[in-house]
Design an enzyme around this catalytic site. Structure first.
Site, mmCIF file in Angstrom:
data_model
loop_
_atom_site.group_PDB
_atom_site.id
_atom_site.type_symbol
_atom_site.label_atom_id
_atom_site.label_comp_id
_atom_site.label_asym_id
_atom_site.label_seq_id
_atom_site.Cartn_x
_atom_site.Cartn_y
_atom_site.Cartn_z
ATOM 1 N N HIS B 111 0.873 -1.173 0.000
ATOM 2 C CA HIS B 111 0.000 0.000 0.000
ATOM 3 C C HIS B 111 0.916 1.230 0.000
ATOM 4 C CE1 HIS B 111 -2.885 2.925 1.650
ATOM 5 N NE2 HIS B 111 -3.847 2.062 1.379
ATOM 6 N N ASP B 192 3.070 -4.050 8.029
ATOM 7 C CA ASP B 192 1.817 -3.317 7.882
ATOM 8 C C ASP B 192 0.693 -4.331 8.118
ATOM 9 O OD1 ASP B 192 -0.562 -2.307 6.919
ATOM 10 O OD2 ASP B 192 0.221 -1.718 4.962
ATOM 11 N N GLN B 195 -4.584 -5.015 7.114
ATOM 12 C CA GLN B 195 -5.570 -5.967 6.605
ATOM 13 C C GLN B 195 -5.591 -7.262 7.419
ATOM 14 O OE1 GLN B 195 -7.815 -5.290 4.401
ATOM 15 N NE2 GLN B 195 -6.972 -3.324 3.764
ATOM 16 N N LYS B 218 -10.433 -0.771 10.440
ATOM 17 C CA LYS B 218 -10.546 -1.967 9.608
ATOM 18 C C LYS B 218 -10.772 -3.205 10.467
ATOM 19 C CE LYS B 218 -7.377 -0.171 6.075
ATOM 20 N NZ LYS B 218 -8.188 0.312 4.974
ATOM 21 N N CYS B 359 -4.633 2.287 -3.820
ATOM 22 C CA CYS B 359 -3.402 2.816 -3.215
ATOM 23 C C CYS B 359 -2.230 1.862 -3.381
ATOM 24 C CB CYS B 359 -3.603 3.161 -1.734
ATOM 25 S SG CYS B 359 -4.862 4.392 -1.467
#
Lengths: 130, 404
Positions: B111, B192, B195, B218, B359
């Site tokens: 991302h 990261d 998700q 999220k 993104c």
């Protein structure tokens, strides 16, 4: 509420009516323009629509125009219709055009994110005339 | 399970949970309760209301530390989201740890929020290089390329996503850490986790990484709250605050200032107190359901989605087929139809999907060779009839744009 907002826009079959699909599948005035005096390219950053407008200005009038690029059906159809609309119009008239005139000849009401797609060709033409 | 927005919009088929999830009633009610009955600033007042707000805020930190299996709650820094967490490392850690001749490494599937901070850090520092690990033809991280680049550059940092927001690929983080330990042991690893945290169990100690960033919104929590987890010794010994303000100092003099202990030294300014408390409710909500149920629900839907997708030869999938190495995030294209038009037609069928570059422009342009895709993504509330509605909408796409 969300659904009230949603239903203010045109229905799917209005948005994708035959005229718009025809202009998408067979865009008018598509390609390069040999005698172009003004050109510009703009992109719609959120979705990657990209339109280049070439135009030939004679005596402050649009004597010829073409476009190239890629985008969604609304973007391409709107560019194709624009090239037909503005031919032989004065540069002043084109500089003063707003999204309202696009909405008139597209004949549909779009949501804010799709307005960007429909507006791109006019903004590109106005950029070319600057 | 009660999601008020979905309850009020029964016709809505929401397939954009990778962008943001809806919020369960518990989270909405908790935030309302805070502002109605408990609102006060934290770490300041001696009065009961402020003591109580501070206690709730710090309990949220403890609960989140447990959720990701941190060693202590001092390792949990509240931020505004994943982007903010990564930028904190991108400024504060880079500042005191990356110098001329060093390399920063990331991957093609990142991302923008886990790509641009490193690209720009490399530009900001003189003679720092920036390298990007490739993907395989099967949309997975190329572990051979990773090993070669780790070996050749001995990078200071490798920043990699746990799960791709565009492809749904789950990266083998433990295997990545093992490779790193073998060929470039001094490289720090930042994950990261935006998700991942609502889909799979995250144990930062078991993963063996150094930084882990994620967002509240999220994972069924509110927007504007996120977390940076990092090993305590990294936060204490190698990072200075980069955002100055109230609440993060020990003492201030005209010539210089000294900093509070962890975690306050990285939380300058009044924090998002209601956000942290709301996030605590989201954590409780996820833990009550449990990851084994979350995963069995998701994989049942993935199998159902692929069973239906198989009968559409004109839809291209950009990602792994059904497997344990993916979650319910699917990037799709239909040749000859722009993703915006697909999303518009689906929207008119009350099906919400994302259309665009998600993104991840590097991945789109250099790997998938497309301008944009539509993305379908699942959450805890997704049902088979949402998938049915999606494919019913796809029938409309093919009616208006017949395959040539």
């Amino acid at each position: 509420m969300y659904l009230d907002y949603f239903h203010r826009h045109s229905s799917m079959d209005q948005i994708y009516r035959q005229q718009i699909l025809d202009h998408y599948q067979n865009p008018q005035n598509f390609g390069a323009l040999e005698n172009a005096t003004h050109s510009a390219t703009l992109e719609n950053l959120s979705c990657g629509d990209k339109i280049t407008i070439h135009t030939c200005i004679e005596n402050d009038q649009i004597s010829d125009i073409s476009f190239e690029g890629e985008g969604c059906a609304i973007c391409i159809a709107s560019a194709s219709l624009l090239t037909e609309e503005v031919l032989s119009k004065s540069t002043d008239t084109v500089a003063n055009m707003t999204y309202d005139s696009i909405q008139d000849y597209l004949g549909i009401t779009l949501s804010p994110s799709r307005i960007k797609c429909a507006h791109l060709a006019l903004l590109t033409l106005q950029e070319a005339l600057k | 399970m009660n999601f008020p927005l979905l309850k009020k919009n029964k016709k809505l088929h929401y397939l954009d949970s990778a962008a943001t999830t809806h919020k369960p009633k518990e989270v909405v009610d908790r935030i309302k309760k805070f502002y109605t009955h408990e609102n006060a600033n934290v770490h300041r007042g001696i009065y009961d209301l402020s003591e109580h707000a501070t206690q709730m805020y710090e309990e949220a930190r403890k609960s989140i530390a447990n959720f990701v299996h941190a060693k202590s709650e001092r390792e949990i820094i509240f931020t505004s989201g994943t982007t903010d967490s990564i930028n904190l490392v991108g400024y504060s850690w880079i500042w005191k740890n990356v110098f001329e001749g060093d390399t920063l490494l990331t991957s093609q599937m990142e991302h923008h929020s886990n790509f641009i901070p490193w690209q720009q850090a490399a530009k900001r520092k003189e003679h720092v290089s920036f390298e990007v690990v490739k993907l395989t033809d099967n949309y997975q991280l190329d572990l051979d390329d990773l090993e070669a680049k780790l070996k050749a550059h001995q990078p200071k940092l490798f920043a990699i996503t746990h799960i791709s927001n565009t492809l749904g690929t789950v990266n083998p983080i433990k295997e990545i850490v093992a490779i790193k330990e073998r060929v470039s042991p001094h490289t720090k690893i930042l994950i990261d986790g935006a998700q991942a945290v609502s889909h799979i169990l995250v144990d930062v100690q078991d993963l063996g990484v150094d930084f882990y960033a994620f967002s509240g919104h999220k994972m069924y929590g509110p927007t504007g709250i996120g977390v940076l987890w990092a090993r305590e010794e990294i936060l204490t010994d190698t990072m200075s605050p980069y955002r100055y303000g109230g609440g993060m100092i020990r003492s201030v003099n005209i010539s210089d200032s000294t900093w509070a202990d962890l975690p306050e030294k990285f939380e300058g300014g009044t924090p998002n107190i209601a956000g942290a408390i709301g996030l605590n409710s989201a954590v409780e909500f996820i833990e009550k359901i449990g990851f084994s149920q979350i995963q069995s629900h998701e994989h049942t839907l993935i199998d159902y989605f692929f069973k239906k997708l198989d009968s559409y030869e004109h839809i291209s999938l950009h990602g792994l087929k059904a497997s344990k190495e993916r979650i319910g995030v699917f990037s799709l294209t239909i040749p000859g139809v722009h993703p915006h038009d697909i999303a518009q037609i689906l929207s008119n069928n009350n099906v919400a999907v994302r259309a665009g570059h998600h993104c991840t422009q590097i991945l789109m342009r250099d790997v998938l060779n497309v301008v944009a895709t539509i993305r379908v993504s699942f959450g805890i509330y997704t049902k088979k009839n949402d998938i049915d509605a999606f494919f019913k909408g796809i029938e409309d796409v093919f009616r208006l744009f017949p395959p040539s």
